[in-house]
Design an enzyme around this catalytic site. Structure first.
Site, short mmCIF file in Angstrom:
data_model
loop_
_atom_site.label_atom_id
_atom_site.label_comp_id
_atom_site.label_asym_id
_atom_site.label_seq_id
_atom_site.Cartn_x
_atom_site.Cartn_y
_atom_site.Cartn_z
N GLU A 63 0.81 -1.22 0.00
CA GLU A 63 0.00 0.00 0.00
C GLU A 63 0.84 1.28 0.00
OE1 GLU A 63 -0.22 -2.67 1.86
OE2 GLU A 63 -2.25 -3.13 2.54
N ARG A 218 14.86 -23.75 -15.48
CA ARG A 218 15.63 -23.45 -16.69
C ARG A 218 14.77 -22.77 -17.76
NH1 ARG A 218 17.49 -28.35 -14.87
NH2 ARG A 218 16.45 -29.69 -16.38
#
Ligand code: AOF
Ligand code: ZN
Length: 376
Positions: A63, A218
Site C-alpha cells: 500500500e 531453466r
C-alpha cells in the site's frame, strides 16, 4: 456502450491486483506478496493511478508503495488490496493508516489476514476512519497466490505440493535407468514454472543418487527464480560430487540429515556452500511434520516435492500433501526389461479428499492439479 455494472468492475480490478501480486510471489520471505491498485473512479472509464506490490524480501508493504508512486494525487481514489491492510506497527507503520492518511475514499479487499496482529483490525481501522470497506472480493481467485502464506499462518508449517510425472502405463521411471523422459518439452516447461513458483524444491537422497538432477528453473528469463533446494538424506548416501552440491554456491541448497551427521561430511558440504539442517527422526526416517515446521519458520513456506516414489508415499501417508500436481505422459515405458517404479498415485486412483481444480492439455501430455479439501 452500456456502462459495466459496478460489482463486475470491482472483481475485474481486483483480478488485475491479484495477477500483479504474482510478480513477487515466492520472493517476499514469510511475508505474502500482496498488491494494491489505486483507481480514479471519478473519471469514465476509471483509470489506474497507482500500483504497488510487496517489495522483494517482504518490505515495504504494497500500500505505501502504491501511494508513494501514484501518478496523481490519491485523495478520493479507490484502493483494491489483495489482503486485508495491516494494522500493526511492525518494521513498517500500519498500511491501513497509510491508506487513511492518503485520503483513500473506498477500499476493496480480497482475503482477510489471519495474522493475529491484523485479522479484522485492518478493516476496523479503515471503517473507524469513515472509509467504506468491501471484503472478500474475488477471494477464490486470490486464494491460490496466498495459499502458502495462509497455510503457514494457520497450521504453522510449510505448504506441500507433490509433483508426480506418470507414464502412460502408470510408472514414475525404471530402476537403474537414471532420468527418463515421461513427458515432452511443453509439459516440462510447466514443471519448471512450478519450480519458479515455489520457495523450495525437495527430493530424497535416492533421487540424487539415481538421477543426479539439477533441480533448478531453466525457463528462459526465469533462471533467477530457481527455488531453494532441500535434500533429505537420513543415511548420508548422496554423493558429494552430485550436481546439486557442485552448484550449491550458486543456488541455496540445504542438506537435511540427523544431528549426528558425520563431521567430515558436514564440513565437506559446508565447503561446497551447502547448508545443514538437523532434523528429528522417527522410525528411522526423517520426521516430516517437524521438518515442515522448521522450513516454514525459515521463510520457506511453499515446498515442491519432486521425488522419489518413497518420499511421495511418505508425504501422502502422513496426510501432508496440500496440492497434488499430476503430469501424465503419453508414452509407455515398462517394456525395456528393467524394473518399473510404480507411482503411488495415478489419474485413476487419486486419494480421496483431493479435488481437481486445474487442468492443461500439453501437446499429447496432460497436467491436472488437485487440491486437498480440508475441513476448517
Ligand atoms: C499489508 N501489505 O504488502 C503485506 C502485508 O513483519 P512485518 O511488519 O512486515 O509484517 C508482516 C505481516 O504483514 C504479515 O504477516 C501480514 O500480516 C502482513 N503483510 N500486509 O498490508 C502487504 N505483505
Ligand atoms: Zn502493511
Amino acid at each position: 456502450m452500456t456502462a459495466e455494472p459496478k460489482s463486475r468492475a470491482d472483481k475485474r480490478f481486483m483480478g488485475a491486483a491479484i495477477r500483479f501480486a504474482r510478480r513477487h510471489q515466492g520472493l517476499t520471505g514469510t511475508n505474502p506478496s500482496v498488491s494494491c491498485i489505486l483507481m480514479d473512479e471519478a473519471v469514465s472509464p476509471p483509470r489506474i493511478i497507482g500500483a504497488g506490490v510487496t517489495a522483494l524480501g517482504g518490505r515495504p508493504h504494497a500500500e505505501p508503495l502504491a501511494i508513494e508512486h501514484a501518478l496523481a494525487d490519491p485523495r478520493g481514489a479507490v484502493a483494491y488490496v489483495t489482503l486485508e491492510p495491516c494494522a500493526h506497527h511492525g518494521r513498517t507503520p500500519p498500511c491501513a493508516q497509510a491508506l487513511i492518511d492518503a485520503g483513500i475514499n473506498r477500499v476493496f479487499t480480497s482475503i482477510v489476514d489471519p495474522d493475529g496482529r491484523v485479522s479484522g483490525k485492518g478493516h476496523a481501522m479503515l471503517r473507524e476512519a469513515g472509509i467504506e470497506v468491501s471484503e472478500r472480493i474475488a477471494a477464490d481467485y486470490a486464494h491460490p497466490g496466498l495459499a502458502a502464506y495462509l497455510n503457514q499462518k494457520t497450521t504453522n508449517r510449510a505448504q506441500v505440493t507433490l509433483k508426480l510425472a506418470v507414464s502412460g502405463d502408470g510408472y514414475l521411471g525404471l530402476e537403474g535407468a537414471g532420468q527418463i523422459a515421461i513427458t515432452d518439452q511443453v509439459a516440462r516447461s510447466q514443471s519448471h514454472l512450478l519450480r519458479a513458483n515455489h520457495h523450495a524444491i525437495m527430493v530424497g537422497a535416492g533421487t540424487i543418487c539415481e538421477d543426479d538432477p539439477s533441480l533448478n528453473c531453466r525457463l528462459p528469463g526465469l533462471e533467477g527464480r530457481s527455488p531453494v533446494r532441500v535434500i533429505l538424506d537420513a543415511n548420508g548416501r548422496s554423493p558429494l560430487d552430485a550436481t546439486v552440491f557442485k552448484t550449491a554456491d550458486k543456488i541455496r541448497t540445504i542438506m537435511v540429515a540427523p544431528h549426528d551427521l558425520e563431521a567430515s561430511r558436514r564440513n565437506a558440504l559446508a565447503q561446497l556452500g551447502c547448508e545443514f539442517l538437523a532434523c528429528e527422526m522417527g522410525k528411522g526416517l526423517i520426521a516430516l511434520p517437524e521438518l515442515l515446521e522448521d522450513l516454514g519458520a525459515m521463510g520457506l513456506v511453499s515446498i515442491l516435492v519432486e521425488g522419489g516414489a518413497a518420499l511421495a508415499r511418505s508425504f501422502l501417508e502422513e496426510d501432508l500433501v496440500d496440492e497434488l500436481v499430476l503430469f501424465e505422459g503419453g508414452m509407455k515405458i515398462a517394456s525395456s526389461g528393467k524394473k518399473a517404479v510404480a507411482s503411488p498415485v495415478s489419474p485413476g486412483n487419486v486419494p480421496s479428499g483431493f479435488e481437481a481444480d486445474y487442468h492443461l492439455e500439453l501437446c499429447g501430455d496432460r497436467m491436472t492439479r488437485y487440491r486437498r479439501i480440508r475441513n476448517s
